[in-house]
Design an enzyme around this catalytic site. Structure first.
Site, short mmCIF file in Angstrom:
data_model
loop_
_atom_site.label_atom_id
_atom_site.label_comp_id
_atom_site.label_asym_id
_atom_site.label_seq_id
_atom_site.Cartn_x
_atom_site.Cartn_y
_atom_site.Cartn_z
N HIS A 14 -7.17 -5.68 -0.49
CA HIS A 14 -6.07 -4.73 -0.31
C HIS A 14 -5.33 -5.03 1.00
O HIS A 14 -4.10 -5.08 1.04
CB HIS A 14 -6.61 -3.30 -0.30
CG HIS A 14 -5.57 -2.24 -0.21
ND1 HIS A 14 -4.99 -1.64 -1.31
CD2 HIS A 14 -4.98 -1.65 0.87
CE1 HIS A 14 -4.11 -0.74 -0.92
NE2 HIS A 14 -4.08 -0.73 0.41
N ASP A 39 -9.78 -3.25 -5.90
CA ASP A 39 -9.11 -2.44 -4.90
C ASP A 39 -9.59 -0.99 -4.98
O ASP A 39 -9.34 -0.30 -5.97
CB ASP A 39 -7.59 -2.51 -5.11
CG ASP A 39 -6.79 -1.91 -3.97
OD1 ASP A 39 -7.37 -1.13 -3.18
OD2 ASP A 39 -5.59 -2.20 -3.87
N SER A 47 0.82 -1.21 0.00
CA SER A 47 0.00 0.00 0.00
C SER A 47 0.87 1.27 0.00
O SER A 47 1.70 1.43 -0.89
CB SER A 47 -0.97 -0.04 1.20
OG SER A 47 -1.94 0.95 1.10
#
Length: 324
Positions: free
Chosen positions: A299, A270, A136
């Site tokens: 995610h 996502d 991320s």
């Protein structure tokens, strides 16, 4: 007699100050110190995990153990929390009590980049090659690290569900930006009140919040209890607010310069980096190793798919490891 896979995985836990901020480090494998070379027994390669946000090392406990075993226990696998995202143990403050100002705005996005570079400089020999596995916002941090410290011996960077562009314009970003940038202080009071609950009640609340998952990693439950700390939540939300404002344009220059070292892995559903972000980067870098998830992983894969992700990564890196 136990087989190698049944042996308990060596896991060393440390709470340290890095850039003056409390930092949680989990080290998988027997190597606890990679900064010294007195015994000539240092490994040639370190796998270092750069977390998403919340940047709590505990979320990656199962992941680094699975990765370590998948690598036949040949290389250390470490995860370093973001500065100030962990709840320090008793007797340790969130910020080091010193007159020396280590780093301005260490809890901000830029500070977190410098925090990781400082950790490597102080704790890992410059002769050790690196595989950076980022998740991320950790992917943005990793690209910045490669940009600012070209001397790092990065063998590969694996960027999982990369939030490296247009975060505020993503479906989740549009929802969260007003909350993070204007209303985050409103959340502090309920968190403060909940912080007085017994630990068992906090864990039950976390289980209730994650009840929709078929299977949830137990370490995610215990780690999430940290989120009942006002100091942790304040630092987490502050960093997130900066992400919305600063992660705008994709750094195509750094990607181009390091393309052969990068593996991108995008999700199909996502809401932080939607599929058209994948389509566009794939079009801009047709020779890049840019993959789209075919397994429907979320995610926040650390909640329920750490072992599956670790198995995929070890498979991707086999060719690189055989050339060492």
């Amino acid at each position: 007699m136990r087989s190698a896979s049944e042996e308990p995985v060596p896991l060393h836990e440390e709470f340290i100050y890095c850039c003056g901020a409390a930092t949680h480090v989990l080290k998988c494998g027997p190597w606890k110190d990679l900064s010294k070379d007195e015994n000539k027994n240092l490994p040639r390669l370190l796998f270092m995990i750069i977390p998403g946000n919340p940047g709590l090392a505990g979320y990656y406990r199962t992941f680094i153990q699975a990765l370590y075993c998948g690598l036949n226990q040949q290389y250390p696998v470490w995860v370093v929390s973001h500065a100030g995202h962990c709840k320090p143990p008793s007797g340790m403050e969130m910020i080091e009590d010193t007159d020396i100002k280590e780093l301005e705005d260490v809890f901000g996005l830029n500070g977190q980049v410098e925090h990781k570079l400082n950790f490597l400089k102080k704790n890992v020999s410059k002769d050790i090659k690196l595989v950076l596995i980022a998740h991320s916002i950790g992917c943005y941090i990793t690209l910045e690290m490669m940009k600012r410290a070209s001397e790092l011996q990065v063998l590969r960077s694996v960027l999982l569900f990369p939030t490296i562009e247009r975060m505020a314009q993503s479906p989740q970003g549009k929802l969260m930006t007003p909350l993070l940038c204007k209303l985050r202080y409103v959340l502090y009071m309920p968190v403060y009140l909940l912080s007085f609950l017994p630990e068992g009640v906090k864990a039950s609340l976390v289980r209730f919040a994650l009840r929709g998952m078929k299977t949830c990693d137990e370490s995610s439950i215990t780690t999430s209890v940290n989120l009942f700390s006002v100091d942790c939540i304040a630092n987490i939300l502050y960093m997130a607010s900066q992400e919305m404002m600063k992660v705008v344009e994709r750094d195509s220059t750094t990607i181009k310069q390091n393309l052969k070292k990068l593996i991108f892995y995008y999700g199909t559903g996502d809401s932080w980096c939607p599929q058209h972000y994948y389509d566009e980067i794939k079009m801009d870098f047709p020779d890049g190793d840019i993959r789209l998830c075919e397994k429907g992983l979320r995610h926040a894969f650390v909640l329920d798919a750490s072992k599956e992700m670790a198995a995929m990564i070890t498979d991707w890196l086999q060719d690189d490891l055989t050339k060492l």
